[in-house]
Each structure stands twice: as C-alpha cells, then as structure tokens.
Design a protein around this motif. Structure first.
Motif, short mmCIF file in Angstrom:
data_model
loop_
_atom_site.label_atom_id
_atom_site.label_comp_id
_atom_site.label_asym_id
_atom_site.label_seq_id
_atom_site.Cartn_x
_atom_site.Cartn_y
_atom_site.Cartn_z
N TYR A 196 0.84 -1.20 0.00
CA TYR A 196 0.00 0.00 0.00
C TYR A 196 0.87 1.25 0.00
O TYR A 196 0.64 2.19 -0.76
CB TYR A 196 -0.93 0.00 1.21
CG TYR A 196 -1.83 1.20 1.28
CD1 TYR A 196 -3.05 1.22 0.61
CD2 TYR A 196 -1.47 2.33 2.01
CE1 TYR A 196 -3.89 2.31 0.66
CE2 TYR A 196 -2.30 3.44 2.06
CZ TYR A 196 -3.50 3.42 1.39
OH TYR A 196 -4.32 4.52 1.44
N SER A 197 1.91 1.25 0.84
CA SER A 197 2.82 2.40 0.89
C SER A 197 3.52 2.60 -0.45
O SER A 197 3.69 3.73 -0.90
CB SER A 197 3.87 2.19 1.98
OG SER A 197 3.26 2.13 3.23
N THR A 198 3.90 1.51 -1.08
CA THR A 198 4.54 1.60 -2.39
C THR A 198 3.59 2.18 -3.41
O THR A 198 3.95 3.08 -4.18
CB THR A 198 5.02 0.21 -2.84
OG1 THR A 198 5.92 -0.31 -1.85
CG2 THR A 198 5.73 0.28 -4.17
N VAL A 255 -7.61 -6.01 -0.75
CA VAL A 255 -7.18 -5.38 -2.00
C VAL A 255 -8.38 -4.78 -2.73
O VAL A 255 -8.36 -3.62 -3.14
CB VAL A 255 -6.45 -6.40 -2.90
CG1 VAL A 255 -6.20 -5.83 -4.28
CG2 VAL A 255 -5.15 -6.83 -2.24
N LEU A 256 -9.44 -5.57 -2.87
CA LEU A 256 -10.60 -5.09 -3.62
C LEU A 256 -11.35 -3.99 -2.87
O LEU A 256 -11.87 -3.06 -3.49
CB LEU A 256 -11.53 -6.25 -3.95
CG LEU A 256 -10.97 -7.23 -4.98
CD1 LEU A 256 -11.91 -8.42 -5.13
CD2 LEU A 256 -10.73 -6.56 -6.31
N GLU A 257 -11.41 -4.09 -1.58
CA GLU A 257 -12.14 -3.08 -0.79
C GLU A 257 -11.49 -1.70 -0.94
O GLU A 257 -12.18 -0.70 -1.03
CB GLU A 257 -12.16 -3.52 0.67
CG GLU A 257 -13.26 -3.07 1.54
CD GLU A 257 -14.68 -3.25 1.05
OE1 GLU A 257 -15.45 -2.32 1.32
OE2 GLU A 257 -15.05 -4.26 0.46
N VAL A 258 -10.16 -1.66 -1.00
CA VAL A 258 -9.46 -0.38 -1.08
C VAL A 258 -9.20 0.05 -2.53
O VAL A 258 -9.33 1.22 -2.87
CB VAL A 258 -8.11 -0.46 -0.31
CG1 VAL A 258 -7.28 0.79 -0.52
CG2 VAL A 258 -8.36 -0.69 1.17
N TRP A 259 -8.88 -0.89 -3.39
CA TRP A 259 -8.38 -0.56 -4.72
C TRP A 259 -9.37 -0.80 -5.85
O TRP A 259 -9.00 -0.67 -7.02
CB TRP A 259 -7.09 -1.34 -4.99
CG TRP A 259 -5.97 -0.91 -4.11
CD1 TRP A 259 -5.53 -1.53 -2.98
CD2 TRP A 259 -5.17 0.26 -4.26
NE1 TRP A 259 -4.50 -0.81 -2.42
CE2 TRP A 259 -4.26 0.30 -3.20
CE3 TRP A 259 -5.13 1.29 -5.20
CZ2 TRP A 259 -3.31 1.30 -3.04
CZ3 TRP A 259 -4.19 2.29 -5.05
CH2 TRP A 259 -3.30 2.29 -3.97
N HIS A 260 -10.63 -1.16 -5.58
CA HIS A 260 -11.53 -1.50 -6.69
C HIS A 260 -11.79 -0.32 -7.63
O HIS A 260 -11.82 -0.50 -8.84
CB HIS A 260 -12.84 -2.13 -6.19
CG HIS A 260 -13.71 -1.25 -5.37
ND1 HIS A 260 -13.46 -1.00 -4.05
CD2 HIS A 260 -14.82 -0.58 -5.69
CE1 HIS A 260 -14.41 -0.21 -3.58
NE2 HIS A 260 -15.25 0.07 -4.55
N HIS A 261 -11.94 0.88 -7.11
CA HIS A 261 -12.15 2.03 -8.00
C HIS A 261 -10.91 2.37 -8.83
O HIS A 261 -11.02 2.53 -10.05
CB HIS A 261 -12.64 3.25 -7.23
CG HIS A 261 -14.06 3.11 -6.77
ND1 HIS A 261 -15.12 3.02 -7.63
CD2 HIS A 261 -14.58 3.02 -5.52
CE1 HIS A 261 -16.24 2.90 -6.95
NE2 HIS A 261 -15.94 2.88 -5.66
N PRO A 262 -9.72 2.49 -8.22
CA PRO A 262 -8.53 2.74 -9.06
C PRO A 262 -8.30 1.63 -10.09
O PRO A 262 -7.90 1.92 -11.23
CB PRO A 262 -7.37 2.80 -8.06
CG PRO A 262 -8.00 3.21 -6.77
CD PRO A 262 -9.38 2.60 -6.79
N LEU A 263 -8.56 0.39 -9.73
CA LEU A 263 -8.37 -0.71 -10.69
C LEU A 263 -9.36 -0.59 -11.85
O LEU A 263 -9.01 -0.84 -13.00
CB LEU A 263 -8.50 -2.06 -9.99
CG LEU A 263 -7.35 -2.44 -9.06
CD1 LEU A 263 -7.70 -3.65 -8.22
CD2 LEU A 263 -6.07 -2.69 -9.85
#
Length: 182
Positions: free
Chosen positions: A43-45, A101-109
């Motif tokens: 996440y930090s990366t 992963v999906l909960e945080v990154w689903h919109h950017p993905l």
C-alpha cells in the motif's frame, strides 16, 4: 492422590492438546500479522508520489487512448502496472487478503483497466508476450466487485440485497427518509 495416578495419562494428553491449540492460534495470529505487514508495504509503495503519478497517466490513457511518448512516463507506467501485478500475485497467493485489496483498490483498478489494456496491446505487438499475467485476473475481479461501503452506489440486484444483509451494521450507509438521514 489415587485419582491423579490413574488419570495422569489423560491429563498429559489434555495438556498436549492444549499446547497444540495454543501453537495453532499463535501461527494464525502470526500469519495475520504478516499479511498486515505485507499489505501495508505494498500500500505504501502504491501510494508513493511516483506510482500515484503512474496511475494518473494510465487513467488519462483510458480517456485519450494515447500512449505517452516520453520515455520516463512510459517506464513509470510499466513500473506502476508491475507493482499492481505484484499486488495481484500477493492476493492470488493469499499473502494478502483479496478482500482487502478489492475493498481499497476497486475504483482505481476499474479506472486504469482500459489504459492498462492499451499498454498490454502495445506490449504484445512489440514483444508477442502478454505482460503482467496476475494483474488481468485482479482487474477482472475489480470490474465485478461492488463494495458494501458508501463509495459504491446501491446495487438492487438479488446479489446486492444479500450483500447488504450480510454487511455489519457499522458499515452500512444510513437510510435516507424524507430528505434526512436517520
């Protein structure tokens, strides 16, 4: 004392079973801690300034369908997609939970999907190999993912209704009645 002599084998078995249970709980807790540490690191990366800029470049490509000519931007796009591929591999291998992963990154993905496809087609045309194999699986999952958090609009399908029923009440959006939230 006679009771202790006759049941010492049973007591030894119970103590050994308890030790096994404590060991299993320790292993599970260590695994969760390792998952949190791995997720925090990736996440930090992904939130670094460079990769954030790379996400924006890919997102803009989704709109314009134009691959940047600047070599540094092009490399940044490849690096960004490589890190997302690494995150997808971690999720697929259960190093980090797919749900996180999906909960945080689903919109950017979802936003980078089309731009990533453009880059993939360009890479296939130039080298005949499809890059980032894990990423496409994650992008497909993100396309169909619908969060129970307020970021996603209501889904009135039967799946959406079941998902909302299964969601803990603290995550649900307040219901709106006659213009005011409850």
């Amino acid at each position: 004392m006679n009771w202790f002599q006759s049941s010492k084998d049973l007591i030894a078995i119970a103590i050994a079973a308890l030790a096994v249970v404590v060991s299993l709980v320790t292993v599970i807790l260590q695994r969760r801690q390792a998952q949190r540490a791995a997720y925090r690191e990736i996440y930090s990366t992904l939130m670094s300034d460079d990769l954030h800029r790379g996400r924006w470049l890919i997102r803009n490509m989704s709109k314009t369908h134009i691959i940047p000519k600047d070599e540094l931007d092009f490399r940044l796009i490849y690096r960004t997609l490589g890190v997302f591929d690494n995150m997808a591999m971690f999720a697929r291998r259960r190093v980090i939970p797919v749900k996180w992963v999906l909960e945080v990154w689903h919109h950017p993905l979802k936003e980078i999907r089309e731009g990533a496809d453009i880059i993939r087609q360009n890479a296939i045309e130039s080298s005949a190999a499809a890059p980032w194999p894990q990423l496409w699986i994650l992008l497909d999952k993100a396309q169909s993912y619908h969060s129970t958090l307020p970021c996603c609009s209501s889904d009135n399908s039967w799946r959406g209704r079941i998902r909302r029923l299964a969601t803990p009440s603290r995550w649900r959006r307040p219901r709106i009645r006659s213009g005011a939230a409850e």
